[in-house]
Design a protein around this motif. Sequence first.
Motif, PDB file in Angstrom:
ATOM      1  N   ILE A  14     -41.889   8.921  44.791  1.00 12.09           N
ATOM      2  CA  ILE A  14     -41.399   7.708  45.449  1.00 12.09           C
ATOM      3  C   ILE A  14     -41.063   6.679  44.366  1.00 12.09           C
ATOM      4  O   ILE A  14     -41.916   6.330  43.549  1.00 12.09           O
ATOM      5  N   ALA A  15     -39.840   6.204  44.371  1.00 12.94           N
ATOM      6  CA  ALA A  15     -39.423   5.193  43.397  1.00 12.94           C
ATOM      7  C   ALA A  15     -40.153   3.878  43.676  1.00 12.94           C
ATOM      8  O   ALA A  15     -40.534   3.586  44.818  1.00 12.94           O
TER       9      ALA A  15
ATOM     10  N   SER B  64     -40.895   0.357  44.745  1.00 12.30           N
ATOM     11  CA  SER B  64     -40.354  -0.464  45.836  1.00 12.30           C
ATOM     12  C   SER B  64     -39.698   0.355  46.951  1.00 12.30           C
ATOM     13  O   SER B  64     -39.294  -0.224  47.953  1.00 12.30           O
ATOM     14  N   GLU B  65     -39.582   1.661  46.802  1.00 16.34           N
ATOM     15  CA  GLU B  65     -39.031   2.491  47.882  1.00 16.34           C
ATOM     16  C   GLU B  65     -39.992   2.491  49.063  1.00 16.34           C
ATOM     17  O   GLU B  65     -41.210   2.541  48.889  1.00 16.34           O
ATOM     18  N   VAL B  66     -39.428   2.440  50.263  1.00 17.35           N
ATOM     19  CA  VAL B  66     -40.221   2.411  51.486  1.00 17.35           C
ATOM     20  C   VAL B  66     -39.927   3.657  52.302  1.00 17.35           C
ATOM     21  O   VAL B  66     -38.765   3.999  52.526  1.00 17.35           O
ATOM     22  N   ILE B  67     -40.993   4.325  52.747  1.00 17.28           N
ATOM     23  CA  ILE B  67     -40.859   5.490  53.615  1.00 17.28           C
ATOM     24  C   ILE B  67     -41.600   5.181  54.913  1.00 17.28           C
ATOM     25  O   ILE B  67     -42.823   5.065  54.913  1.00 17.28           O
ATOM     26  N   PRO B  68     -40.867   5.023  56.024  1.00 15.79           N
ATOM     27  CA  PRO B  68     -41.526   4.751  57.311  1.00 15.79           C
ATOM     28  C   PRO B  68     -42.388   5.944  57.730  1.00 15.79           C
ATOM     29  O   PRO B  68     -42.016   7.098  57.515  1.00 15.79           O
ATOM     30  N   VAL B  69     -43.530   5.669  58.316  1.00 10.54           N
ATOM     31  CA  VAL B  69     -44.460   6.709  58.773  1.00 10.54           C
ATOM     32  C   VAL B  69     -44.899   6.350  60.181  1.00 10.54           C
ATOM     33  O   VAL B  69     -45.118   5.179  60.494  1.00 10.54           O
TER      34      VAL B  69
ATOM     35  N   TYR C   2     -45.856   0.651  44.897  1.00  9.71           N
ATOM     36  CA  TYR C   2     -46.025  -0.662  44.270  1.00  9.71           C
ATOM     37  C   TYR C   2     -46.982  -0.502  43.092  1.00  9.71           C
ATOM     38  O   TYR C   2     -48.022   0.155  43.212  1.00  9.71           O
ATOM     39  N   GLU C   3     -46.652  -1.095  41.967  1.00  9.81           N
ATOM     40  CA  GLU C   3     -47.526  -1.085  40.793  1.00  9.81           C
ATOM     41  C   GLU C   3     -48.132  -2.470  40.627  1.00  9.81           C
ATOM     42  O   GLU C   3     -47.424  -3.443  40.401  1.00  9.81           O
ATOM     43  N   ASN C   4     -49.445  -2.545  40.759  1.00  3.88           N
ATOM     44  CA  ASN C   4     -50.171  -3.811  40.749  1.00  3.88           C
ATOM     45  C   ASN C   4     -50.909  -3.959  39.420  1.00  3.88           C
ATOM     46  O   ASN C   4     -51.819  -3.190  39.123  1.00  3.88           O
TER      47      ASN C   4
ATOM     48  N   ASP D 104     -50.345   1.401  44.208  1.00  2.00           N
ATOM     49  CA  ASP D 104     -50.643   1.192  45.629  1.00  2.00           C
ATOM     50  C   ASP D 104     -49.491   1.762  46.436  1.00  2.00           C
ATOM     51  O   ASP D 104     -48.346   1.762  45.988  1.00  2.00           O
ATOM     52  N   PHE D 105     -49.790   2.223  47.666  1.00  2.00           N
ATOM     53  CA  PHE D 105     -48.714   2.848  48.438  1.00  2.00           C
ATOM     54  C   PHE D 105     -48.946   2.900  49.940  1.00  2.00           C
ATOM     55  O   PHE D 105     -48.043   3.246  50.695  1.00  2.00           O
TER      56      PHE D 105
END
Length: 155
Positions: free
Chosen positions: A25-26, A28-33, A43-45, A111-112
Amino acid sequence: MVFYFTAFLVILLDQLSKWWVRDHIAISEVIPVRGIIYELQHYENSGMAFSLFQGYARLFGVVAVIFICIILYYRSKGDIQGPISNAGAGFLVGGAAGNMIDRFWHGTVTDFIVFSEGGGIMNIADLALNAGIILYIIGMILNYFSSQQKKRNFP
């Protein structure tokens, strides 16, 4: 044994899931679940919870080491007793170690997991820390009532 198994399993699942996210997953890429999890978002925190204190990942890694040492110390003294408290302590150590590995190895925590629209973003280690707190408190309460019961049975 519950403590070590729980801590090891949390670290393993946390690191495998973060590896998968970083690899598939790139940022900021979002995958709806569908279901309990609203979406997956990479997200990298570099800070701590709620993205506070960005840029201090390695400092929080040191805090995690200290936290783990404190739990190990109290376990060695016998202050953490019972399977529920030991499982809770295992979740706490596993969660802290999982995020600590990220902080020292990558300089950020991956984080994801997003549970609700506009909600916070977490990972397996964060979930383990939350479960660990709940289990540890339940274990403390049960140990307290058990000790009170023993006091009543012995004059």
